[in-house]
Design an enzyme around this catalytic site. Structure first.
Site, mmCIF file in Angstrom:
data_model
loop_
_atom_site.group_PDB
_atom_site.id
_atom_site.type_symbol
_atom_site.label_atom_id
_atom_site.label_comp_id
_atom_site.label_asym_id
_atom_site.label_seq_id
_atom_site.Cartn_x
_atom_site.Cartn_y
_atom_site.Cartn_z
ATOM 1 N N ARG A 274 28.478 133.088 93.165
ATOM 2 C CA ARG A 274 29.002 133.322 92.074
ATOM 3 C C ARG A 274 28.301 134.437 91.429
ATOM 4 N NH1 ARG A 274 29.513 127.721 92.764
ATOM 5 N NH2 ARG A 274 31.771 127.373 93.443
ATOM 6 N N GLY B 183 26.125 121.178 98.195
ATOM 7 C CA GLY B 183 26.212 120.434 99.247
ATOM 8 C C GLY B 183 26.612 119.073 98.885
ATOM 9 N N GLY B 184 27.309 118.653 97.862
ATOM 10 C CA GLY B 184 27.717 117.352 97.425
ATOM 11 C C GLY B 184 28.648 116.600 98.256
ATOM 12 N N GLU B 185 29.375 117.584 99.183
ATOM 13 C CA GLU B 185 30.245 116.525 100.206
ATOM 14 C C GLU B 185 29.767 116.558 101.452
ATOM 15 O OE1 GLU B 185 31.733 119.239 97.544
ATOM 16 O OE2 GLU B 185 32.000 116.889 97.156
ATOM 17 N N THR C 218 25.485 128.678 96.032
ATOM 18 C CA THR C 218 26.429 129.311 95.612
ATOM 19 C C THR C 218 26.709 130.006 94.169
ATOM 20 O OG1 THR C 218 27.585 127.223 94.776
ATOM 21 C CG2 THR C 218 28.254 128.122 97.134
ATOM 22 N N ASP D 248 35.075 111.820 92.006
ATOM 23 C CA ASP D 248 34.493 113.177 91.949
ATOM 24 C C ASP D 248 34.457 114.015 91.045
ATOM 25 O OD1 ASP D 248 33.612 115.233 93.643
ATOM 26 O OD2 ASP D 248 35.501 115.988 94.219
ATOM 27 N N ARG E 79 34.844 117.868 83.702
ATOM 28 C CA ARG E 79 35.811 117.637 84.621
ATOM 29 C C ARG E 79 36.413 116.314 84.400
ATOM 30 N NH1 ARG E 79 34.768 118.887 90.918
ATOM 31 N NH2 ARG E 79 36.557 117.764 91.987
#
Lengths: 261, 567
Positions: free
Chosen positions: B137, B197-199, B181, B319, B346
């Site tokens: 970004r 890396g939250g996933e 990112t 999420d 969100r």
């Protein structure tokens, strides 16, 4: 008709390449074809990386004699480069991740193992070379290395990875002969008469980008310029007389040690 | 020959002297820490990811206004060489634009023409793994040094004049799913970054580094360890023996950082939005509130000590990453001034917090939201999980996401890129942690208003738009932050991932998934101008000025387009 000419031309090219390949595959003295600095540099890399298996004599592997100048898996310099960098499958020859400068040196040495005596070479000293570079040579007046020095001349932080030993030596003796065209000095005069001297970074049909003597990045539309002169003579002086042979070797060795981050 | 050599030496002497006298001074100063604090005073530049530490994405430039915006024309376009859309925001410093392109390239361009001065290529390790594309970004800058955080967990300093690396430190382990990112945040003489890396079951953290060497100065874990405050929110097992519970849930509890933090120089606090808890949807296996996931954390800029936090979505089942930009603004509240933080989350709510104390001032849905019925006085949401198989609003991608909002001090309005009337049917499934493997616990499925209708996707290979308003829509929503009331809405057919830019001339620039770049009247929401750029717009526009001319740049697909008024 055009395709016929193309065919003939292609065939001639292939024949010429084969001839060159054949000529370079024999066990001849190639010293004149390769820069001495490259051969010397290659001999040092060979001693450090290759001689464990191939021995200093070049015949450490059964059936392989590097000193013979004949190679079972290739004949051209490109073949040797490929073998060194990718290895030979199904054999003990591994791939090596050498820089372009190192590969150039190794190939030059392999071509000259017979005629060249590494023991007769006095190896340059990188530390002394750095002292000469920063002191007597005055190189840091214009060049930048690892974040220190001005941007007036090209940054040399990784020059040892991208330039061969021979090219570096020639740069010191005859700078203009080794100057990359994109690095050529530029002089522009704007429509309002402002004169700017700098080094070219990029150019296209309509514009030119440069870094000026004050280290500003500048871009000009060519239509906005009264004069645009690209000089082919490097502003760098020759060090042919300024450095003796030992000093030259020291500086080249120092430059070869600059591999970048 | 001798004359030539003498001329050359004379020239070198002149160049060297000039370099030492003027260039040297220039090289010493560059973008100072003071310039970053006072970025609003030099609107000709765009010095940080969000345009300034308050992250308002608001510019005082006003050459382009509501009367002449129809005269915008494309001045130049830079096309990336690597497939895949960009999410970068450029920096602009004194006529030079610095951008990133996939995966971790950096370029310096002439901001007036888009012609390149230099490029730098960082080739990420093959061990790097990211959930959602090779995104980057942008950059941070201090002095004449640029800072790049890479997909394989490195922080790299580059010489802004020639793009050469000055130092490089390996901060995070890409094998375990850690990545970067975001555009680094520069505060004083430190560079601050947070891992993604939250996933992948990471344990998130934010680190500060010496800008001269990269040496780590402090580290804040977004998931507290044993003995640290907040660790008790990762409750011991098993509260419910009938379901899978992970006794070490905190070790891979997520809490990623996607975006550059904001900074209040007076309070010396940095503000960071923290991502989802891991696993994303299998909430039962991590009982408790799961701090500091889905929270904003206020960290002392010098020490990294936590000053306060506010958790938007305790024990997140949806999420609902809090990976939005903390917009800082000084506004009126109940008749008096307040140093506020404005946040469109969100989870579909718009929040006003006191940014000094963290006190909850207001929370109010800006899109349909049925996962809560309201807030208590401290701001804790009263959650209303929906029955199995029933849709939850907003859907999985949220009422908004990481797309930058904007606050205009001129209109006093807060602008949100939103996804409206969009839902998901959530149902997590237990998942066991394995290093470097996906750790989502995903059995969720999209809810669509029309049975059999297409569903939303991050990547849309077809030029035919199969997302229609039957399943929801994208919009720009203008909100009065003092009341939370919606002032106007600009509707789009497709959803949007574009950020927002506002200017003192009451223009609002934004884009869309559809590839339109549009100028909207920030006071009324009326469309004033648009250009079809052909690629999804998934970052925020910026504006800057060179030689007296105002430009607006936006990334579309893998290209960057720059507009200005006709000459």
């Amino acid at each position: 008709m055009r395709s016929l000419i193309a065919c003939v031309s292609q065939a001639t090219t292939v024949a010429f390449m084969l001839t060159v390949g054949a000529a370079s595959s024999g066990a001849q003295d190639h010293t004149a074809d390769y820069a001495r600095a490259d051969i010397e540099y290659g001999s040092r890399i060979y001693a450090a990386q290759c001689s464990t298996c191939h021995l200093p004599s070049g015949d450490g592997i059964a059936g392989v004699n590097l000193r013979s100048g004949r190679f079972r898996h290739g004949s051209t310099d490109q073949d040797l480069t490929r073998i060194v960098t990718t290895g030979i499958p199904q054999t003990a020859m591994p791939p090596f991740s050498f820089t372009a400068a190192e590969v150039t040196g190794i190939v030059a040495y392999l071509r000259n193992m017979n005629a060249f005596d590494p023991a007769a070479v006095k190896a340059g000293d990188a530390r002394r070379g750095q002292e000469l570079f920063e002191g007597k040579g005055g190189c840091t007046t214009c060049h930048r290395v690892n974040g220190r020095g001005p941007h007036v001349a090209p940054d040399l932080s990784d020059v040892g990875a991208v330039r061969s030993a021979g090219s570096l030596e020639r740069s010191l003796i005859d700078p203009s002969s080794q100057m990359m065209p994109i690095n050529r000095p530029v002089r522009v005069v704007t429509r309002d008469g402002k004169i700017i001297n700098g080094r070219r970074l990029n150019e296209d049909t309509f514009s030119v980008q440069l870094i000026d003597s004050e280290q500003h990045l500048l871009s000009f539309a060519k239509t906005d310029l009264r004069e645009l002169t690209i000089l082919t003579t490097s502003p760098m002086p020759s060090f042919k007389d300024a450095f003796n042979a030992d000093e030259m070797a020291d500086v080249v060795t120092y430059l070869l040690s600059l591999k970048g981050l | 020959m001798a004359t030539q050599r003498n001329q050359a030496r004379l020239w070198i002497a002149v160049l060297a002297l000039a370099a030492l006298v003027t260039g040297g001074l220039h090289a010493q100063s560059g973008v100072t820490a003071d310039r970053l604090v006072n970025a609003a005073r030099e609107p000709q530049n765009w010095l940080t990811y969000s345009g300034g530490y308050f992250s308002q994405r608001y510019s005082t430039l006003s050459q382009i206004d509501v009367t002449n915006v129809k005269n915008l024309e494309l001045k130049w376009m830079y096309q990336g060489a690597v497939a895949g859309g960009w999410q970068t925001t450029p920096l602009v410093v004194d006529g030079v634009m610095y951008i990133t392109q996939r995966p971790n390239d950096v370029l310096a361009l002439d901001a007036k023409t888009g012609r390149a001065y230099w490029t730098y290529q960082h080739v990420p390790s093959p061990e790097a793994r990211v959930c959602c594309g090779s995104n980057n970004r942008g950059l941070g800058i201090l002095g004449n040094t640029l800072f790049l955080a890479t997909l394989d967990g490195q922080l790299v300093a580059l010489d802004a004049t020639n793009g050469r690396p000055l130092w490089r430190v390996q901060v995070a382990d890409p094998k375990a799913g850690y990545s970067y990112t975001l555009a680094p945040l520069v505060v004083k003489d430190a560079v601050i970054v947070g891992v993604g890396g939250g996933e992948y079951g990471i344990r998130g953290y934010i680190t500060a580094h010496d800008a001269k060497t990269g040496k780590e100065r402090w580290r804040f874990y977004t998931v507290p360890g044993p003995g640290e405050p907040g660790h008790e929110t990762w409750r011991a097992c098993p509260p419910n023996p009938s379901s899978f519970c992970d006794p070490d849930a905190w070790k891979h509890g997520g809490g990623s950082i996607w975006l550059t933090g904001s900074y209040d120089p007076v309070a010396n606090l940095t503000y960071w939005g923290v991502g989802n808890a891991g696993p994303d949807w299998s909430a039962d296996q991590r009982p408790g509130d799961n701090l500091y996931t889905d929270s904003v954390v206020a960290l002392d800029a010098d020490t990294g000590k936590l000053r306060w936090h506010y958790q938007f979505t305790p024990h997140d089942r949806y999420d609902y990453d809090a990976v939005q930009i903390a917009v800082l603004a000084d506004i009126n509240w109940n008749g008096g001034p307040v140093k506020a933080m404005l946040w469109a989350n969100r989870n579909g709510n718009f929040y006003v917090l006191d940014r000094i104390t963290g006190r909850f001032l207001m929370g109010k849905p800006f899109v349909k939201a049925n996962w809560l019925r309201g807030f208590d006085e401290k701001g804790r949401p009263d959650q209303t999980p929906q029955p199995a198989g029933a849709p939850t609003w907003p859907g999985n991608q949220g009422g908004t996401n990481w797309y930058s909002p904007s606050f205009s001090p001129h209109t006093g309005l807060f602008y949100i890129p939103a996804w409206e009337d969009y839902a998901t049917i959530f149902a997590g499934t237990p998942v066991e942690y394995r290093e470097g493997q996906q750790f989502g616990g995903n059995a969720s499925r999209p809810f669509v208003a029309v049975p059999g209708a297409p569903t939303v996707s991050n990547q849309r290979p077809s030029p035919v738009n199969n997302w229609t308003t039957a399943a929801g829509r994208g919009s720009v929503i203008a909100i009065d932050p003092e009341t939370g009331a919606r002032k106007w809405t600009y509707n789009m057919t497709d959803v949007t991932k574009a950020g927002i830019l506002t200017t003192a001339s009451d223009l609002l620039f934004t884009g869309s998934n559809e590839g339109h770049f549009q100028a909207i009247d920030a006071r009324t929401g009326a469309l004033l101008w648009k250009a079809s750029l052909g690629g999804q717009i998934a970052s925020g526009p910026v504006t800057f000025q060179v030689d007296g001319k105002q430009y607006v740049s936006v990334v579309s697909g893998l290209s960057l387009a720059t507009f200005a008024l006709r000459d």
